[in-house]
Design an enzyme around this catalytic site. Structure first.
Site, short mmCIF file in Angstrom:
data_model
loop_
_atom_site.label_atom_id
_atom_site.label_comp_id
_atom_site.label_asym_id
_atom_site.label_seq_id
_atom_site.Cartn_x
_atom_site.Cartn_y
_atom_site.Cartn_z
N GLU A 107 -2.83 -2.57 12.58
CA GLU A 107 -2.77 -3.58 14.00
C GLU A 107 -1.38 -3.35 13.72
O GLU A 107 -1.07 -4.57 15.13
CB GLU A 107 -4.16 -4.47 13.36
CG GLU A 107 -3.63 -5.66 12.70
CD GLU A 107 -4.20 -4.98 11.29
OE1 GLU A 107 -4.12 -3.53 11.26
OE2 GLU A 107 -5.10 -5.85 10.74
N SER A 143 -2.80 -0.25 0.98
CA SER A 143 -3.12 -1.14 -1.08
C SER A 143 -4.11 -1.19 -1.87
O SER A 143 -5.81 -0.53 -1.16
CB SER A 143 -3.09 -2.48 -0.24
OG SER A 143 -4.22 -3.04 0.49
N CYS A 187 4.78 4.77 0.06
CA CYS A 187 3.59 4.38 -0.49
C CYS A 187 4.91 5.73 -1.68
O CYS A 187 4.02 5.67 -2.55
CB CYS A 187 2.54 4.94 -0.34
SG CYS A 187 2.39 6.86 0.11
P1 NAD Z 1 -3.36 -2.57 4.13
O1 NAD Z 1 -3.89 -2.11 3.05
O2 NAD Z 1 -3.57 -3.82 3.98
O3 NAD Z 1 -3.77 -1.68 5.44
C1 NAD Z 1 -4.79 -0.42 5.38
C2 NAD Z 1 -5.30 -0.43 6.54
O4 NAD Z 1 -6.78 -1.19 6.27
C3 NAD Z 1 -5.04 -1.48 7.87
O5 NAD Z 1 -6.14 -0.57 8.34
C4 NAD Z 1 -5.28 -2.24 7.66
O6 NAD Z 1 -6.09 -3.05 9.31
C5 NAD Z 1 -7.36 -2.19 6.97
N1 NAD Z 1 -7.04 -3.46 6.67
C6 NAD Z 1 -6.84 -4.17 5.99
N2 NAD Z 1 -7.14 -5.85 5.30
C7 NAD Z 1 -8.74 -5.09 5.47
C8 NAD Z 1 -9.37 -5.79 4.61
N3 NAD Z 1 -9.58 -7.96 4.67
N4 NAD Z 1 -10.62 -5.25 5.04
C9 NAD Z 1 -10.82 -4.29 5.53
N5 NAD Z 1 -9.84 -3.34 6.34
C10 NAD Z 1 -8.87 -4.09 5.81
O7 NAD Z 1 -2.31 -1.65 3.59
P2 NAD Z 1 -0.47 -1.79 4.31
O8 NAD Z 1 0.09 -3.18 4.25
O9 NAD Z 1 -1.07 -1.25 5.85
O10 NAD Z 1 0.11 -0.73 4.15
C11 NAD Z 1 1.03 -0.77 2.87
C12 NAD Z 1 0.26 0.00 1.94
O11 NAD Z 1 -0.67 0.78 2.29
C13 NAD Z 1 0.96 -0.11 0.56
O12 NAD Z 1 -0.05 -0.31 -0.71
C14 NAD Z 1 1.01 1.66 -0.07
O13 NAD Z 1 1.55 1.65 -1.20
C15 NAD Z 1 0.04 2.13 0.95
N6 NAD Z 1 0.09 3.31 0.74
C16 NAD Z 1 -0.77 4.02 -0.16
C17 NAD Z 1 -1.11 5.79 0.89
C18 NAD Z 1 -0.87 7.05 -0.47
O14 NAD Z 1 -1.02 8.02 0.38
N7 NAD Z 1 -1.35 6.51 -1.45
C19 NAD Z 1 0.47 6.49 2.01
C20 NAD Z 1 0.54 4.95 2.74
C21 NAD Z 1 0.48 3.52 1.98
#
Ligand code: NAD
Length: 499
Positions: free
Chosen positions: A176, A226, A281
């Site tokens: 979002e 995350s 990441c």
């Molecule tokens: P995030 O976990 O906050 O959000 C990811 C998705 O989950 C979003 O679409 C968000 O709307 C949803 N989300 C958030 N909180 C939620 C909840 N409580 N319940 C259900 N859904 C929820 O991650 P971010 O801040 O958007 O991205 C950064 C993170 O992603 C970092 O930890 C990074 O390391 C990781 N990442 C990992 C990879 C990989 O391939 N391993 C790649 C890119 C990013």
């Protein structure tokens, strides 16, 4: 104020839930748009639509589906500048980096042009007396992807391109925080010839995610974000009987041997540690020099380079090293980690906390930070910071450095810088991390290999893109057949006798 809705059944639609969240300009801190947050009814309608459209799409021959991908690739090239600008405006990364974000996704679309070959099954003639066996790979039906803010073009494409090429319909729930590019990608796919209802973009938060995880018609869920949310999505999705793959956070180590080319290692660390403000990441967040003398040389060369980083909005030109953090919340979190590191006793060699840019005082700009003498007990070592902060953790021996990377809870990427082939070979063989670089700091595999971390960086058993994606988005059906044997050489004119 721009209102951003959803993309359902082949067109943009406004949100109906009455709930929205702000989309910020990371360089100024201003709200530049409002994005709709879907409720269960909106999500269910999108899933129903997708379910109705999917059988006809699956029945198309795979070559026709591949041709849609081919045209999509052409359109991505055509609109590259537009996509990159929209991406930078909401995410804050530089234009060249935003183009990289699009291109790394585009390369997976290119790989999916090979779907007809990748979807071929197996055949065994005469597996028993008069018996043949063959297997086919069939799409799952409606599948979903939940993606993070940091690669708003690449990661959605890693998910929906293979899923669609396999004959599934897809529900994308993007971040979002930067929702514009996923909607543009959906429009381009329609222009490329994708039927309505096959790719739906539903913006939302936890409510939409939970709706996806609990919906009986969603057969598979791919998540990137995350680790705590990855774990949550994995367990709730699996408990509901879905196929789930979740990719989480990281703390990527780069080991520097005494014989490494130090200039090359420093160049690599500057790009991999601070590029995209460390919001990757696969960013390197821990440098592990081996030997105190190596560490002294490394820190001496790193310090002036970190101090000289050019930090500015993407509009300042292509020679900017990195831009602002995505939100004020992200800025506060990163800054808090730097405060914690100082309290924990690490040496803050370069302090970027008070970096300010004239005219952008309310932007989320954070200067590059460099810590030395970081130890494995410190929170700044153990936890993912996701900002422009590099920690130097000194070690005395190769075994100690290897142990550091191996005992860390995350296992996304890792790198070794050395001129010693024997050390490189030993390292690649023993390290318990999913993606390994030898003199390559960010070893993101190209599209026809697969991407995935180990330990608490990945949940599930198949990786993203490459051949694994075609396994994840299809299920195997195995058909054993026997045909009655009969006359093969023309008509019989004599009366059949049973004895
Ligand atoms: P995030 O976990 O906050 O959000 C990811 C998705 O989950 C979003 O679409 C968000 O709307 C949803 N989300 C958030 N909180 C939620 C909840 N409580 N319940 C259900 N859904 C929820 O991650 P971010 O801040 O958007 O991205 C950064 C993170 O992603 C970092 O930890 C990074 O390391 C990781 N990442 C990992 C990879 C990989 O391939 N391993 C790649 C890119 C990013």
């Amino acid at each position: 104020m721009q209102n951003i809705g959803h993309f359902i059944n082949g067109q943009r639609v406004a949100g109906k839930s009455g709930r929205t969240t702000d989309v910020f300009n990371p360089a100024t801190g201003e709200v530049q748009a409002k994005v709709a947050l879907a409720n269960a009814d909106e999500l269910n309608a999108a899933i129903e639509n997708a379910k109705a459209a999917q059988p006809a799409w699956a029945a198309q021959n795979p070559q026709k589906r591949a041709r849609v991908m081919m045209e999509f690739v052409r359109l991505l090239h055509r609109d590259m500048d537009k996509l990159a600008e929209a991406l930078s405006r909401e995410h804050g990364k530089t234009i060249p980096d935003a183009k990289g974000d699009v291109i790394r996704g585009l390369e997976v679309a290119e790989f999916c042009i090979g779907a007809p070959h990748l979807l071929k099954g197996e055949f065994s003639e005469g597996a028993g007396p008069g018996i043949d066996i063959h297997s086919v790979r069939q799409p799952l039906g409606v599948v979903a992807g939940i993606t993070p803010f940091n690669f708003p073009a690449m990661i959605p494409m890693w998910k929906f391109c293979p899923a669609i090429a396999c004959g599934n319909a897809f529900i994308l729930k993007p971040s979002e925080r930067d929702p514009s590019v996923p909607l543009m990608l959906a429009e381009l796919l329609m222009e490329a010839g994708l039927p309505a209802g096959i790719l739906n973009v539903v913006n939302g938060d936890k409510e939409a995610v939970d709706g996806i995880l609990d919906h009986p018609d969603v057969m598979a869920v791919g998540f990137v974000g995350s680790t705590p949310i990855a774990e949550y999505v994995y367990s709730r999705g699996c408990a509901n009987g879905k196929r789930v793959q979740c990719f989480g956070g990281a703390k990527n180590h780069m080991l520097i041997m005494p014989d490494a080319d130090m200039d090359q290692a420093v160049d690599a660390l500057i790009g991999a540690g601070y590029g995209a403000a460390g919001e990757r990441c696969m960013a390197v967040s821990v440098a592990v020099p081996i030997g105190q003398e190596t560490a002294d040389r490394l820190v001496a060369k790193l310090k002036p380079r970190v101090e000289a980083l050019k930090i500015a909005p993407y509009t300042a030109g292509d020679d900017v090293d990195f831009g602002p953090l995505v939100t004020r919340e992200a800025y506060d979190r990163v800054r808090n980690y730097v405060d914690i590191g100082v309290k924990e006793g690490a040496e803050l060699v370069v302090d970027g906390r008070d970096f300010k840019l004239q005219g952008y005082e309310n932007g989320n700009f954070m200067g590059g930070c460099l810590f030395d003498h970081v130890t494995k007990e410190m929170r700044i070592y153990k936890e993912e910071i996701f900002g422009p902060v590099l920690a130097v953790a000194r070690t005395d021996t190769y075994e100690e450095a290897l142990d550091l990377a191996m005992t860390h809870e995350y296992g996304n990427g890792v790198a070794l810088f050395t001129r010693d082939g024997d050390a490189a070979r030993d390292f690649s063989s023993r390290i318990n991390v999913g993606m390994v670089g030898i003199n390559v700091p960010i070893p993101v595999p190209i599209a026809y290999y697969t991407f995935g971390g180990w330990k608490r960086s990945g949940f599930g058993d198949l990786n993203q893109h490459g051949p694994d994606a075609f396994r994840f988005y299809t299920r195997t059906k195995t058909i054993t057949s026997r045909w009655p044997s009969g006359i093969k050489d023309g008509s019989e004119f004599t009366i059949p006798l049973m004895g």
